[in-house]
Design an enzyme around this catalytic site. Structure first.
Site, PDB file in Angstrom:
ATOM      1  CG  ASP A 159      41.341  34.105  55.953  1.00 30.58           C
ATOM      2  OD1 ASP A 159      41.230  33.870  57.171  1.00 30.58           O
ATOM      3  OD2 ASP A 159      42.088  33.452  55.197  1.00 30.58           O
ATOM      4  CG  HIS A 219      37.633  35.206  51.949  1.00 29.41           C
ATOM      5  ND1 HIS A 219      37.413  33.899  51.581  1.00 29.41           N
ATOM      6  CD2 HIS A 219      38.983  35.389  51.910  1.00 29.41           C
ATOM      7  CE1 HIS A 219      38.584  33.311  51.317  1.00 29.41           C
ATOM      8  NE2 HIS A 219      39.540  34.206  51.506  1.00 29.41           N
ATOM      9  CG  HIS A 221      46.511  38.272  51.161  1.00 31.15           C
ATOM     10  ND1 HIS A 221      46.638  37.542  50.000  1.00 31.15           N
ATOM     11  CD2 HIS A 221      45.644  37.582  51.940  1.00 31.15           C
ATOM     12  CE1 HIS A 221      45.872  36.464  50.071  1.00 31.15           C
ATOM     13  NE2 HIS A 221      45.258  36.459  51.243  1.00 31.15           N
TER      14      HIS A 221
END
Length: 277
Positions: free
Chosen positions: A82, A227, A137
């Site tokens: 991500d 991430h 986001h």
């Protein structure tokens, strides 16, 4: 006799009260379960998604010997990243290439795709799936419908502008979605993907701990979350890179085959409005 009758009557009254109380409690619990379902979402697992058999053979994962992997038979797992791309993306891509692993990248448009387009192109060139984590986001369950649509479309369009391929998978930020969000996603012809194994690498710089968390939670058909991002506060994400080799090598030794999310669902195709987990 009168005393015995009084005792029986009192006992029956107490029993009826307990029964009514229990029924009320169960009714409340059932109502709560119903509300949870209505306000949340229904997840579809990879094994269920694979019930559709109309996909092209190219949807299956390729092997090093030129064959393919069918996750209906193989022990598959999908690795996802991500919040990238970032300056660390080349390191991640190098590790994945070393272990012959393809992953799915859920990218951010603002300050990421737009700032590092060459890295997005490198992801695609190496055979990884490049999807979207929205534009900036924002938590989709906390903003208006128009803002939800804008966040998704701008993030999606940023990727398409760079590599010429429009994402069809959305990872909702923080995994937060709802029936309202899924309705908009469906209208956009997209599907959502959450995860089943989280290293919580945003909370620690301890690579060993990140690895342990992933290995403990990963099972067949799992979707792993890590991430691809530099934390400006320097409090998290810094342990991710060092954790990746151990995660991949250990799971490969355990018989897992790494695939992308779409390959995990094959021969089924991601269905608009579905949430895969």
């Amino acid at each position: 006799m009168r005393l015995a009758h009084l005792i029986r009557t009192t006992s029956n009254i107490r029993t009826r009260k307990r029964t009514r109380a229990l029924a009320a409690l169960l009714g409340t619990a059932a109502l709560g379960a119903t509300l949870t379902g209505c306000n949340g979402y229904d997840a579809t697992y990879p094994s269920s998604a694979r019930s559709h058999t109309d996909a092209h053979p190219a949807a299956f994962a390729a092997t090093s010997d030129g064959g393919t992997v069918d996750c209906r038979k193989a022990k598959c797992v999908a690795l996802t990243f991500d919040a990238g791309p970032s300056v660390r993306t080349p390191q991640i891509l190098a590790i994945l290439a070393k272990y012959h692993v393809h992953a799915t990248f859920f990218t951010l448009g603002k300050n990421h795709v737009m700032k590092h387009p060459e890295m997005v192109k490198a992801m695609a060139a190496q055979g990884h799936e490049v999807e979207t984590l929205t534009w900036s986001h924002q938590i989709l369950t906390k903003i208006s419908k128009d803002e939800v649509r804008k966040e998704i479309t701008e993030g999606r369009d940023a990727v398409e502008k760079v590599i010429g391929v429009r994402p069809t998978l959305l990872r909702p930020p923080q995994g937060r979605t709802s029936s309202t969000v899924t309705g908009i996603v469906k209208d956009l012809g997209m599907s959502e993907v959450v995860w089943s194994s989280d290293g919580a690498d945003y909370k620690t710089t301890d690579s060993k701990l990140i690895q342990e968390r992933i290995l403990k939670k990963t099972k067949r058909d799992g979707i792993i979350l890590l991430h691809d991002l530099v934390d400006p506060t320097n409090k998290g994400y810094n342990g991710t890179i060092a954790a990746i080799p151990g995660i991949i090598s250990t799971l490969q030794q355990q018989g897992y085959t790494f695939v992308t999310v779409k390959q995990l669902l094959a021969p089924g195709n991601p269905q608009p409005g579905k949430v895969y987990k």
